[in-house]
Write an enzyme that holds these catalytic residues in place. Structure first.
Site, PDB file in Angstrom:
ATOM      1  N   GLU A  28       0.812  -1.218   0.000  1.00  0.00           N
ATOM      2  CA  GLU A  28       0.000   0.000   0.000  1.00  0.00           C
ATOM      3  C   GLU A  28       0.848   1.272   0.000  1.00  0.00           C
ATOM      4  OE1 GLU A  28      -3.851  -1.816   2.420  1.00  0.00           O
ATOM      5  OE2 GLU A  28      -2.629  -0.264   3.375  1.00  0.00           O
ATOM      6  N   GLU A  38      -4.943  -8.664   1.003  1.00  0.00           N
ATOM      7  CA  GLU A  38      -5.566  -8.314   2.297  1.00  0.00           C
ATOM      8  C   GLU A  38      -7.045  -8.098   2.089  1.00  0.00           C
ATOM      9  OE1 GLU A  38      -4.050  -5.023   4.616  1.00  0.00           O
ATOM     10  OE2 GLU A  38      -1.966  -5.550   4.155  1.00  0.00           O
TER      11      GLU A  38
END
Length: 458
Positions: free
Chosen positions: A164, A360
């Site tokens: 991320e 995720e």
């Protein structure tokens, strides 16, 4: 039963700074989190910092056994840069021994390690040089990646460079949730650019070293939906998509920046400083596979009074509160499984149908001890429902040809979550941080074991 492809990866995800603990022992140098906690402990929920987190440094063997018990076939975590190279140059043999033992134990239990290099844990020595604002960071990261590949490449065959990356850009340079907690759109864009060039440097090192396996990146692809089909709302959506999704996705998969992003940055005096050869390096270092983190969608609408040049993303688009949303009240996040299908089909149709996996997905809930039954098991049916619904959308996309090869839930054992500490819990296993970090299975762990063994959902 809705069957998934043979060889589908079932597992969980975590990170070094959120689970390992042992933050300042065995040669590890401080990160921005260690230093920020030292300077401002009051910012951290209940004063819980990164010192011990979930104690995986000491208890990894127990966790790996629990993974085997749950039938996981893969697990993603990260290496701590500050542990492996405490000063950026000197190899810490204690770190090498720890990670090799950890990865070998996973492999011996039939759990493939997928290893990420950076998960928000900037070494303090680099932060003192400017962190990702400094072009030096690109070469520094490339050297760290090279060392990691050399030390663990015989054990690890799926690598990712960043988790991320847009998060440390936003949280550190726009929204004050990560150190240095400044608010400066121009600096944020430069940090994002150097992060991307650091990624390309790592990919270059991986291929130059002729290491076995594949290399990718993990992006939180947050689908953007507009309030309406009005031209001004569609424009807001397109700007949000360019900044939040295409800014990293296009360069790493397609090898170039999207034209609309470049134009947007130019119009707002936000273009970053670049160097000769950067464009060519982007084109030559596209990834082998993509990790996708998905939790919630982004809904936007036009700004009433746009500011030019923009000082914040909110000058370009405004958040829209969809009245029909279902929400997780503990995180304040919308629950919208349908977006996972939309992500999958966008990857298929617009991004070469690149191999990808859900790196995720999960649901954070506070005070889960309220749901403990007489046997001590947390009855987290809300998490089972969340995962079931998302897997149903994922299965539909796979059936329609999206090249998804796995699903990892965040996370395996409850972990420390930056300024939020242990406020919200995400794990298949509860961690009692006040009782020797004792692990206790939740109901979702038993349910997921059945899903994995069937390679299907009901």
């Amino acid at each position: 039963m809705k069957k998934f492809p043979d060889g589908f990866l079932w597992g969980a995800a975590a990170s070094a700074p959120q689970t390992e603990g042992a933050a300042l022992i065995d040669g590890k140098a401080p990160t921005t989190w260690d230093k920020w906690f030292e300077m401002n402990p009051e910012k951290f929920y209940k004063g819980v910092g990164p010192k011990d987190t979930s104690n995986v440094y000491q208890q990894y063997a127990e966790d790996v056994q629990l993974m085997e018990d749950m039938s996981l076939n893969s697990y993603r975590t990260s290496i701590s840069w500050a542990r492996l190279l405490p000063d950026g140059k000197t190899l810490n043999q204690q770190a090498v021994d720890f990670y090799r033992n950890y990865f070998v134990s996973l492999i011996e239990k039939g759990v493939e390690p997928i290893i990420n290099l950076f998960h928000f844990d900037m070494p303090w020595w680099l932060m003192e040089k400017g962190g990702w604002e400094s072009r030096e960071s690109v070469e520094d990261f490339g050297y760290y990646a090279k060392v990691a590949f050399e030390q663990f490449g015989d054990l690890v065959h799926r690598w990712t460079t960043f988790n991320e990356p847009i998060v440390h850009v936003e949280c550190g340079y726009l929204f004050e949730f990560h150190y240095p907690a400044v608010v400066d759109f121009k600096r944020a864009v430069q940090v994002g650019y150097h992060t991307l060039m650091a990624h390309t440097q790592a990919v270059e090192e991986f291929r130059r070293g002729k290491h076995t396996g594949e290399i990718g990146i993990i992006l939180n692809l947050t689908p953007v939906y507009s309030k309406s089909d009005a031209p001004e709302d569609i424009k807001a959506k397109d700007m949000a998509d360019a900044l939040n999704v295409k800014s990293f996705l296009d360069p790493v998969v397609l090898g170039h920046f999207p034209t609309e992003l470049v134009q947007l940055l130019k119009e707002n005096n936000l273009l970053p400083a670049t160097e000769t050869g950067d464009k060519e390096k982007l084109a030559q270092t596209t990834i082998d596979f993509l990790g996708v983190n998905y939790y919630q969608p982004k809904r936007v609408q036009a700004v009433n009074q746009p500011a030019v040049p923009a000082k914040m993303p909110s000058d370009l688009y405004a958040e829209y509160d969809w009245p029909e949303k279902k929400i997780n009240p503990y995180r304040g996040w919308e629950i919208y499984p349908e977006a996972l299908y939309d992500i999958a089909m966008r990857i298929k149709n617009d991004y070469k149908n690149i191999p990808w996996y859900v790196s995720e997905n999960g649901m954070g809930v506070a005070e889960e001890e309220r749901f403990v039954d007489e046997d001590g098991v947390i009855q987290d049916d809300y998490r089972i429902e969340f995962v079931q619904d998302h897997l149903a959308e994922l299965h539909k996309a796979v059936e329609q040809g999206s090249h998804c090869f796995g699903y990892h839930m965040w996370t395996f054992v409850d972990c420390w979550s930056w300024l939020n500490g242990y406020r919200n819990r995400y794990g298949f296993y509860r961690v009692d941080i006040e009782n020797d970090f004792k692990r206790t299975p939740k109901k979702s762990s038993f349910w997921m074991k059945t899903v994995i063994e069937n390679n299907a959902i009901d």
